[in-house]
Scaffold this active site. Structure first.
Site, PDB file in Angstrom:
ATOM      1  N   GLY A  18      -0.872   6.332  -8.612  1.00  0.00           N
ATOM      2  CA  GLY A  18      -0.336   7.440  -7.814  1.00  0.00           C
ATOM      3  C   GLY A  18      -0.443   8.717  -8.621  1.00  0.00           C
ATOM      4  CE  LYS A  24      -2.296  10.581 -16.190  1.00  0.00           C
ATOM      5  NZ  LYS A  24      -3.696  10.843 -16.546  1.00  0.00           N
ATOM      6  CG  ASP A 132      12.565  14.433  -0.985  1.00  0.00           C
ATOM      7  OD1 ASP A 132      11.674  14.423  -1.864  1.00  0.00           O
ATOM      8  OD2 ASP A 132      12.323  14.705   0.219  1.00  0.00           O
TER       9      ASP A 132
HETATM   10  C1  LIG Z   1       0.776   3.328  -4.009  1.00  0.00           C
HETATM   11  N1  LIG Z   1       0.873   1.925  -4.331  1.00  0.00           N
HETATM   12  C2  LIG Z   1       0.082   0.999  -3.734  1.00  0.00           C
HETATM   13  C3  LIG Z   1       0.432  -0.158  -4.257  1.00  0.00           C
HETATM   14 BR1  LIG Z   1      -0.370  -1.731  -3.749  1.00  0.00          BR
HETATM   15  C4  LIG Z   1       1.448  -0.010  -5.180  1.00  0.00           C
HETATM   16  C5  LIG Z   1       1.696   1.323  -5.203  1.00  0.00           C
HETATM   17  C6  LIG Z   1       2.676   2.016  -6.047  1.00  0.00           C
HETATM   18  O1  LIG Z   1       2.548   3.176  -6.227  1.00  0.00           O
HETATM   19  N2  LIG Z   1       3.720   1.274  -6.573  1.00  0.00           N
HETATM   20  C7  LIG Z   1       4.749   1.784  -7.371  1.00  0.00           C
HETATM   21  N3  LIG Z   1       5.556   0.961  -8.071  1.00  0.00           N
HETATM   22  N4  LIG Z   1       6.482   1.704  -8.754  1.00  0.00           N
HETATM   23  C8  LIG Z   1       6.249   2.997  -8.467  1.00  0.00           C
HETATM   24  C9  LIG Z   1       5.180   3.088  -7.611  1.00  0.00           C
HETATM   25  C10 LIG Z   1       4.949   4.498  -7.260  1.00  0.00           C
HETATM   26  N5  LIG Z   1       6.042   5.230  -7.953  1.00  0.00           N
HETATM   27  C11 LIG Z   1       6.306   6.559  -7.743  1.00  0.00           C
HETATM   28  O2  LIG Z   1       7.176   7.138  -8.381  1.00  0.00           O
HETATM   29  N6  LIG Z   1       5.570   7.191  -6.765  1.00  0.00           N
HETATM   30  C12 LIG Z   1       5.856   8.597  -6.415  1.00  0.00           C
HETATM   31  C13 LIG Z   1       5.515   8.797  -4.954  1.00  0.00           C
HETATM   32  N7  LIG Z   1       6.170  10.024  -4.416  1.00  0.00           N
HETATM   33  C14 LIG Z   1       6.347   9.914  -2.981  1.00  0.00           C
HETATM   34  C15 LIG Z   1       6.275  11.320  -2.449  1.00  0.00           C
HETATM   35  C16 LIG Z   1       5.647  12.145  -3.519  1.00  0.00           C
HETATM   36  C17 LIG Z   1       5.323  11.214  -4.677  1.00  0.00           C
HETATM   37  C18 LIG Z   1       5.060   9.513  -7.301  1.00  0.00           C
HETATM   38  C19 LIG Z   1       5.727  10.520  -7.977  1.00  0.00           C
HETATM   39  C20 LIG Z   1       5.010  11.391  -8.783  1.00  0.00           C
HETATM   40  C21 LIG Z   1       3.614  11.256  -8.896  1.00  0.00           C
HETATM   41  C22 LIG Z   1       2.961  10.230  -8.199  1.00  0.00           C
HETATM   42  C23 LIG Z   1       3.680   9.352  -7.387  1.00  0.00           C
HETATM   43  C24 LIG Z   1       6.798   4.312  -8.801  1.00  0.00           C
HETATM   44  C25 LIG Z   1       7.215   4.654 -10.145  1.00  0.00           C
HETATM   45  C26 LIG Z   1       8.211   4.454  -9.114  1.00  0.00           C
END
Ligand SMILES: Cn1cc(Br)cc1C(=O)Nc1[nH]nc2c1CN(C(=O)N[C@H](CN1CCCC1)c1ccccc1)C21CC1
Length: 345
Positions: A18, A24, A132
């Site tokens: 992400g 990131k 949010d």
């Molecule tokens: C997208 N994706 C597809 C699969 Br399969 C797993 C994932 C995934 O991202 N899994 C995941 N596990 N843990 C996390 C994530 C994403 N993630 C996130 O914190 N994702 C957020 C997503 N937000 C939603 C609205 C704006 C940004 C993020 C924040 C800043 C930069 C990038 C992403 C965490 C860390 C907590």
């Protein structure tokens, strides 16, 4: 791949999963347990005035420990970067799940909404408002359980959850009328409005108030008028209506939601919102840690209970995760060096 020296030997970094404005997220493996984690990496220089948001998020997530909130395991701060080591959710965002299914059945929406209500009841009980709430900030774990993320805009008002806030924030389509009107508001009441938008999105697959021009979007929100499609049951309509009340004083409270008939329909029991995490430390995890670090259990217990959100905190929580998922409560005693080769410890 440029290995961040701060993570060497502790985490094995994999692909980026992400990327957003100033951060990131990379998939990684926690070396001692082999468990997957998500590492949110923020560069201080590009954060600019968003730096306080990161500190807000870190402090809030250190306080919050709940089955429907994405777990913070470790924080590493260097001169130029923040690393937040967080729970990995392999099924991605609820947003993508709704889009993939067009809209959810009332039964499926209820299962998700009960989890959202539990998470919000818990953070409000800890004195926090998320501010949010939206499907992009709800992730799915491997058991289709929801985990709330992105506490960068949350508030912990000094005078408690029911004292006035001012900052207008969050995503416009989910923002409460009192918030978009620039009036004083209560974080808890604004969260309840966003939950109404969320439930509508789960059941309809689109937003009740939408417009590509912000001023007209705000007018629609302040009017409180939205259409209710034919497939919505009377109970769904009345529940959504009780949250999408323009006057926050007429809005349903989280306490009422917990025992609302619509939420209890298939379950006949109020939403179980308390944290499943026990206050006391887990004996099996302490034993495994003590053996690994060559300490007594007493020494181990006092080090772990400091919860410094260092590598020990991460290792404890990830061992606990393994136990809760029925996996062996074991640490890998082969520490792989950064080439990935393993050598006897
Ligand atoms: C997208 N994706 C597809 C699969 Br399969 C797993 C994932 C995934 O991202 N899994 C995941 N596990 N843990 C996390 C994530 C994403 N993630 C996130 O914190 N994702 C957020 C997503 N937000 C939603 C609205 C704006 C940004 C993020 C924040 C800043 C930069 C990038 C992403 C965490 C860390 C907590």
């Amino acid at each position: 791949m440029s290995q961040f020296t701060e993570l060497r030997g502790l985490y094995h970094l994999r692909e980026t999963i992400g990327s957003g404005g100033f951060a990131k997220v990379k998939l990684a493996y926690h070396a001692l347990t082999g468990e997957k984690v998500a590492i949110k990496i923020m560069d201080k220089r590009s954060l600019g005035e968003d730096l306080p948001r990161v500190k807000t998020e870190i402090e809030a997530m250190k306080d919050l420990c709940h089955q429907h909130i994405c777990k913070l395991y470790q924080v590493i701060e260097t001169e130029t970067k923040f690393f937040m080591i967080l729970e990995y959710c392999p099924e991605g965002e609820l947003f993508d799940y709704i889009v993939s299914k067009d809209k959810l059945s009332e039964e499926e929406a209820r299962i998700f909404f009960r989890q959202i209500v539990a998470a919000v009841a818990y953070i409000h009980s800890q004195g926090y408002a998320h501010r949010d709430l939206k499907p992009e900030n709800l992730l799915l774990d491997e058991d289709q359980n929801l985990k709330l993320i992105d506490f960068g805009l949350c508030a912990k008002p000094k005078g408690g959850i029911d004292s006035q806030l001012f900052t207008c924030c969050g995503s416009p389509a989910y923002a409460a009328p009192e918030l978009v009107s620039g009036r004083e508001y209560l974080g808890s009441e604004a969260d309840l409005w966003s939950m109404g938008i969320l439930l509508y999105a789960l059941l309809c697959g689109y937003l009740p108030f939408d417009d590509d021009k912000i001023p007209s979007l705000y007018k629609k929100i302040q009017s409180g008028k939205y259409d209710t499609p034919s497939w919505l049951s009377d109970d769904s309509k009345s529940l959504i209506g009780s949250m999408l009340q323009v006057d926050p004083k007429n809005r349903v409270t989280i306490r009422h939601l917990l025992k609302h008939p619509w939420l209890m329909a298939d379950a006949q029991c109020p939403v179980e919102w308390h944290s499943k995490y026990k206050r006391s430390l887990d004996e099996d995890c302490l034993t495994e840690l003590a053996v690994h670090y060559g300490k007594t259990k007493k020494e181990m217990e006092s080090s772990v209970s400091e919860f410094k959100f260092d590598y020990l905190t991460a290792t404890y929580f990830l061992l606990l995760e393994k136990k809760m998922k029925g996996r062996p409560v074991r640490l890998l005693n082969k520490i792989r060096n950064h080439e990935g080769a393993s050598r006897e410890k």
